[in-house]
Design a protein around this motif. Structure first.
Motif, PDB file in Angstrom:
ATOM      1  N   PRO A  47       0.808  -1.229   0.000  1.00 11.72           N
ATOM      2  CA  PRO A  47       0.000   0.000   0.000  1.00 11.72           C
ATOM      3  C   PRO A  47       0.838   1.276   0.000  1.00 11.72           C
ATOM      4  O   PRO A  47       0.328   2.356  -0.290  1.00 11.72           O
ATOM      5  N   ARG A  48       2.133   1.145   0.285  1.00 14.39           N
ATOM      6  CA  ARG A  48       2.967   2.353   0.289  1.00 14.39           C
ATOM      7  C   ARG A  48       3.086   2.971  -1.100  1.00 14.39           C
ATOM      8  O   ARG A  48       3.504   4.111  -1.239  1.00 14.39           O
ATOM      9  N   ILE A  49       2.707   2.185  -2.107  1.00 11.17           N
ATOM     10  CA  ILE A  49       2.665   2.735  -3.462  1.00 11.17           C
ATOM     11  C   ILE A  49       1.740   3.944  -3.510  1.00 11.17           C
ATOM     12  O   ILE A  49       1.964   4.903  -4.242  1.00 11.17           O
ATOM     13  N   CYS A  50       0.701   3.902  -2.695  1.00 10.39           N
ATOM     14  CA  CYS A  50      -0.277   5.004  -2.666  1.00 10.39           C
ATOM     15  C   CYS A  50       0.024   5.996  -1.554  1.00 10.39           C
ATOM     16  O   CYS A  50      -0.893   6.631  -1.020  1.00 10.39           O
ATOM     17  N   SER A  51       1.283   6.144  -1.204  1.00  8.68           N
ATOM     18  CA  SER A  51       1.645   7.039  -0.105  1.00  8.68           C
ATOM     19  C   SER A  51       1.072   8.436  -0.284  1.00  8.68           C
ATOM     20  O   SER A  51       0.682   9.097   0.678  1.00  8.68           O
ATOM     21  N   ALA A  52       1.027   8.903  -1.515  1.00  6.80           N
ATOM     22  CA  ALA A  52       0.562  10.284  -1.751  1.00  6.80           C
ATOM     23  C   ALA A  52      -0.950  10.405  -1.653  1.00  6.80           C
ATOM     24  O   ALA A  52      -1.478  11.527  -1.677  1.00  6.80           O
ATOM     25  N   GLY A  53      -1.644   9.280  -1.551  1.00  5.34           N
ATOM     26  CA  GLY A  53      -3.111   9.310  -1.463  1.00  5.34           C
ATOM     27  C   GLY A  53      -3.719   8.569  -2.631  1.00  5.34           C
ATOM     28  O   GLY A  53      -3.416   8.887  -3.789  1.00  5.34           O
ATOM     29  N   VAL A  54      -4.554   7.599  -2.336  1.00  7.47           N
ATOM     30  CA  VAL A  54      -5.067   6.738  -3.397  1.00  7.47           C
ATOM     31  C   VAL A  54      -5.889   7.524  -4.430  1.00  7.47           C
ATOM     32  O   VAL A  54      -5.865   7.220  -5.621  1.00  7.47           O
ATOM     33  N   ASN A  55      -6.585   8.565  -3.974  1.00  7.43           N
ATOM     34  CA  ASN A  55      -7.378   9.358  -4.916  1.00  7.43           C
ATOM     35  C   ASN A  55      -6.532  10.354  -5.714  1.00  7.43           C
ATOM     36  O   ASN A  55      -6.945  10.815  -6.776  1.00  7.43           O
ATOM     37  N   ALA A  56      -5.390  10.680  -5.142  1.00 10.81           N
ATOM     38  CA  ALA A  56      -4.560  11.720  -5.760  1.00 10.81           C
ATOM     39  C   ALA A  56      -3.522  11.144  -6.712  1.00 10.81           C
ATOM     40  O   ALA A  56      -2.819  11.887  -7.396  1.00 10.81           O
ATOM     41  N   ILE A  57      -3.469   9.829  -6.752  1.00 15.24           N
ATOM     42  CA  ILE A  57      -2.345   9.199  -7.449  1.00 15.24           C
ATOM     43  C   ILE A  57      -2.341   9.515  -8.952  1.00 15.24           C
ATOM     44  O   ILE A  57      -1.295   9.603  -9.589  1.00 15.24           O
ATOM     45  N   ALA A  58      -3.546   9.755  -9.502  1.00 11.17           N
ATOM     46  CA  ALA A  58      -3.623  10.050 -10.942  1.00 11.17           C
ATOM     47  C   ALA A  58      -3.119  11.450 -11.257  1.00 11.17           C
ATOM     48  O   ALA A  58      -2.776  11.745 -12.401  1.00 11.17           O
ATOM     49  N   ALA A  59      -3.111  12.311 -10.268  1.00 10.27           N
ATOM     50  CA  ALA A  59      -2.784  13.716 -10.530  1.00 10.27           C
ATOM     51  C   ALA A  59      -1.392  14.093 -10.047  1.00 10.27           C
ATOM     52  O   ALA A  59      -1.064  15.277  -9.977  1.00 10.27           O
TER      53      ALA A  59
END
Lengths: 643, 257
Positions: A224-236
């Motif tokens: 889950p650390r792949i989404c450290s920046a935020g799972v919703n924000a990852i596309a941006a």
């Protein structure tokens, strides 16, 4: 007016065709002049609006659509973009609006296979969110809460959003083609393009596409650390093109590559080209390497902008740097956190025989960290001019001298600092090479000197009140407190003080000190009114100003600091020793001045001549050239570059 | 059909090795379903206790576990090149992850493109920075200062590609796929602490480009690189103040490869 029957029939056909997609309320609001016409809004559009390029709804841009039908088809569709659109299969790719892609919508909503149904749904179907890959009504509204009351978001984006640099979706931007071709937008993938209002626009995906995001998210199941920046924000998250180092590393890579192509023999790294002694010294070095030793020289200024470099090279250092390339490194790498590494890579790419660094934090960090690699191709020279526990200047030698790689040189304009450095650096091993290269002093204008000496001599015996000249930077390391106290001890004399920070000097109850501000050109300062030059300082290298004053044959009073006693004897300069307190130093300055002023006029003149002789013995131009030649002879014979 | 070995390089990855192994295994399975022959091999260079334990505990996943004692990633890669028996070889660092599609799509390109002098790279690199956990966004907009980012690699054959850019940064990551014969023609250099040179993948990319090797990206593929605050290779290089040895890059403006 009675229309011909054929036209009436065509109007009726169009009216029936347009009715489902025509938005009368919007039309009247958009074109208020229609309210005053006697025509029904739809009749107005059919009869004249369409031909005038008016839009039937916010989802159909008549003029823009017309450009997608380059050839004329049937007579009855002539100048009828809406009719042609409604009659063309959606799969043909014709778009009614730059933000609306019917093919894309159809892929999500197969039931909207008719153009009319699709245009209608855009107005009445609240479930339609994305109108194209890159426009999302929900995201646009969410990104910009100020649009809460805006009814037609696609229209808003087109008419205002683009200009206001709003994003149609969080991970998309619409930029002018010029920016896409030249700016950081090159990093992004173009997904669409359109012309609007006289400009060409490119729609860019500022992030990876859906397929990439899916692959990333599938890995998030493992960690889950792949989404450290935020799972919703990852596309941006920001996207960089690997080769766009301007965006990625915040450096001007084109400028650096241009410099890297140039075959410089010597690169001099210094903070700027201002009035400082180190900067003047390195300008002299650059001048001689260029003119006498025939090396192509690049001066890299690390702490000032290019316009300042250009200005200073043109003015303050014009005689010295005429042919030398002067470049502000700060403009190329200022914004990056690894300026020292980029400088090292630049120097590695240039591969000069000589790299000389003085007074530049970035320059010293570069050669102390990466010197080992650089020394494979270049001879490294660090210039240290003074070292003192009190000192400005000493931090560089204290921090960087013992980090220099084997085979490097330390140059200075005086032997005193080298003796100090030699106390903690192993000179015997030959790890570091030491060279003393005293600066040269330009001859003063002979007639001016004669006139000044004559006027001073004529005044010497008869005037008891003396005028003392002081030139330096006004700070405590220059023993300014002692100067003030010495002036207080000599109330009948006057002290004219020049230099940075002296313009706002307050008397502090000492009325015989007057501040004048910096002197930009010492050669133009009239010395005839002054009876002596007083130099004060806690520590020094080889102060240029003293050398230049001696060249003008004005009597000099100076402390025994730095390299002054290497050049001058007590017969030339009236020396004093700094005391252990400011008060003690002031007393000694006062005594030295009293000694000088007690001399007969002829004795005073002899001292000046003696000092000048001593000056030319050690600080002549030819002597400087010869010393530089010797200091660089190991590297001058053969280019060490890897080119 | 491509006959390929995927080599994972380990040194001191600890528990992270487990995630990377699982990610690699998924990609290998996907590539096998695509009709390719793929072997998965671990190369451990002076591994620490934990890393060795993690790697060996997944014994059934590996087609081989090799160990060497170089303490040098470049030499460990050369060791892998000399050890594998397949015509194709792909590298992956032991703390990275790869997207599901990377291997299978790379194999398709390998079959159709002339790769006798070309290495293949994923188009996208996702650098995820664990420090963002303390600055995590709950919305669709990243928090200011977020350190994770995407980088898109470009083929060296693209018109705007200028190899001189490698003078100032590396533009290809080390997870590449290529023919063993090509790897053998361009061995990795070891770190040279005496001369101050290191950064084996940067140097290797520059050397290859200068010798006419092409770097091609495989569209719609992604590799995930973990950015760690400690113990990362990049930080180790930074601590050692090493520079890449870029001397092979010719001094020609606008060099195109």
């Amino acid at each position: 007016m009675q229309l011909p029957r054929r036209e009436t029939m065509q109007m009726a056909r169009l009216r029936a065709m347009y009715a489902p997609v025509f938005m009368a309320g919007w039309y009247l609001k958009r074109y208020p002049d229609v309210v005053n016409s006697e025509l029904d809004p739809l009749d107005h559009f059919v009869a004249q609006g369409e031909k005038e390029g008016r839009d039937p709804s916010p989802y159909f841009k008549t003029m823009w659509v017309a450009t997608q039908f380059p050839g004329r088809s049937t007579e009855h569709d002539q100048d009828r973009p809406l009719s042609r659109f409604l009659s063309t299969p959606i799969r043909s790719g014709i778009k009614p609006h730059p933000c609306i892609d019917p093919v894309w919508i159809l892929a999500q909503r197969p039931e909207l296979s008719e153009a009319a149904a699709l245009l209608k749904a855009l107005d009445v179907d609240d479930t339609i969110d994305h109108t194209s890959e890159w426009f999302s009504r929900r995201e646009y509204a969410t990104l910009y809460p100020d649009l809460a009351n805006v009814e037609y978001l696609e229209d808003h984006f087109l008419s205002r959003g683009i200009v206001e640099e709003r994003r149609p979706r969080s991970s998309y931007r619409v930029v002018e083609r010029q920016e896409f071709l030249r700016g950081s937008a090159r990093a992004c993938k173009p997904v669409d393009s359109f012309a609007w209002d006289g400009s060409d626009f490119v729609v860019i995906s500022t992030g990876p596409g859906k397929e990439i995001l899916q692959q990333v998210m599938s890995q998030a199941a493992l960690d889950p650390r792949i989404c450290s920046a935020g799972v919703n924000a990852i596309a941006a998250l920001p996207t960089f093109l690997a080769t766009d180092l301007g965006a990625r590393d915040l450096i001007d890579v084109d400028g650096l590559i241009r410099l890297a192509q140039s075959p410089y023999d010597a690169v001099i790294v210094l903070p700027g080209l201002g009035l400082g002694g180190a900067e003047k010294y390195l300008s002299q070095v650059a001048h001689v390497l260029d003119r006498r030793l025939e090396m192509a020289v690049l001066v890299l200024a690390t702490d000032v902008a290019q316009d300042q470099v250009d200005e200073l090279a043109r003015t303050v250092r014009k005689g010295l740097l005429g042919r030398v390339d002067t470049v502000a490194l700060r403009d190329l790498v200022d914004r990056t956190w690894k300026a020292d590494q980029i400088l090292a890579l630049l120097l590695l790419a240039i591969g000069p025989k000589l790299i000389i660094v003085a007074n530049s934090e970035i320059g010293f960090a570069c050669i102390s960290k990466y010197g080992k690699a650089l020394s494979n191709y270049s001879h490294l020279v660090a210039c240290f001019f003074s070292e003192s526990p009190f000192a400005i200047g000493s931090p560089y030698s204290a921090r960087f001298a013992d980090a220099l790689p084997a085979g490097s040189s330390i140059w200075s304009d005086n032997a005193a600092v080298q003796e100090q450095l030699g106390q903690r650096l192993d000179r015997a091993s030959g790890w570091i090479d030491f060279a003393v290269v005293p600066q040269y002093v330009e001859s003063a204008d002979g007639y001016m000197v004669l006139a000044e000496v004559a006027l001073r001599s004529s005044r010497w015996a008869r005037s008891r009140a003396k005028r003392v000249l002081w030139i330096s930077r006004w700070d405590r390391f220059k023993n300014t407190e002692s100067l003030k106290r010495a002036a207080a001890l000599r109330p009948t004399d006057s002290f004219d003080v020049f230099g940075p920070s002296t313009e706002s000097l307050t008397s502090d109850g000492i009325p015989n000190i007057k501040g004048h501000g910096p002197v930009w050109d010492l050669a133009r300062l009239d010395l005839s009114e002054y009876d002596c030059f007083l130099f004060t300082s806690q520590f020094e290298g080889m102060p240029n100003v003293v050398l230049e004053m001696v060249a003008r044959q004005i009597p000099v009073v100076a402390p025994r600091v730095g390299g002054l006693t290497e050049t001058f004897s007590d017969n030339g300069i009236t020396f004093y020793a700094n005391g252990s307190t400011q008060e003690e130093t002031a007393i000694r300055i006062n005594a030295a001045l009293a000694t000088l002023f007690s001399l007969e006029e002829s004795a005073m003149r002899r001292r000046c001549v003696t000092a000048a002789d001593e000056l030319w013995e050690r600080h002549s131009f030819e002597g400087f050239v010869e010393r530089l030649r010797r200091a660089t002879q190991d590297v001058a014979s053969e280019r060490l570059s890897h080119g | 059909m491509v006959d390929l070995t995927l080599v994972l390089n380990f040194h001191a990855e600890g528990h992270l090795a487990k995630v990377s192994t699982a990610s690699a295994a998924m990609a290998v399975e996907r590539a096998k379903r695509g009709g390719n022959q793929v072997r998965l091999i671990a190369v451990m260079d002076r591994p620490d206790e934990l890393t060795r334990s993690v790697v060996e505990s997944h014994g059934s996943i590996w087609d081989g576990i090799l160990e060497c004692d170089f303490g040098d990633l470049g030499l460990a890669r050369n060791f892998a090149v000399d050890s594998v028996a397949t015509p194709w070889l792909c590298f992956m660092d032991g703390d990275d992850l790869c997207g599901d599609e990377w291997l299978v799509k790379a194999c398709l390109v390998a079959e159709t493109e002339d790769c006798s002098r070309a290495f293949l790279h994923p188009e996208w690199i996702f650098y995820f920075n664990e420090s963002d956990l303390l600055n995590q966004s709950q919305t669709a907009t990243p928090r200011p200062g977020a350190k994770s980012f995407y980088m898109r690699q470009v083929s060296s054959t693209e018109p705007h590609f200028d190899a001189n850019v490698l003078r100032f940064n590396n533009v290809y990551t080390s997870n590449q796929l290529g023919l063993i014969s090509l790897y053998k023609g361009f061995p990795f250099r070891s770190v040279d602490h005496v001369r101050g040179f290191g950064v084996e993948d940067w140097t290797w990319n520059a050397t290859g480009l200068a010798m006419g090797v092409r770097h091609l990206v495989v569209p719609e593929t992604v590799h995930l690189v973990r950015v760690r605050e400690i113990d990362s290779l990049g930080k180790a290089n930074a601590r050692a103040n090493l520079l890449p040895e870029l001397t092979p890059l010719p001094r020609v403006h606008g060099l195109r490869v």
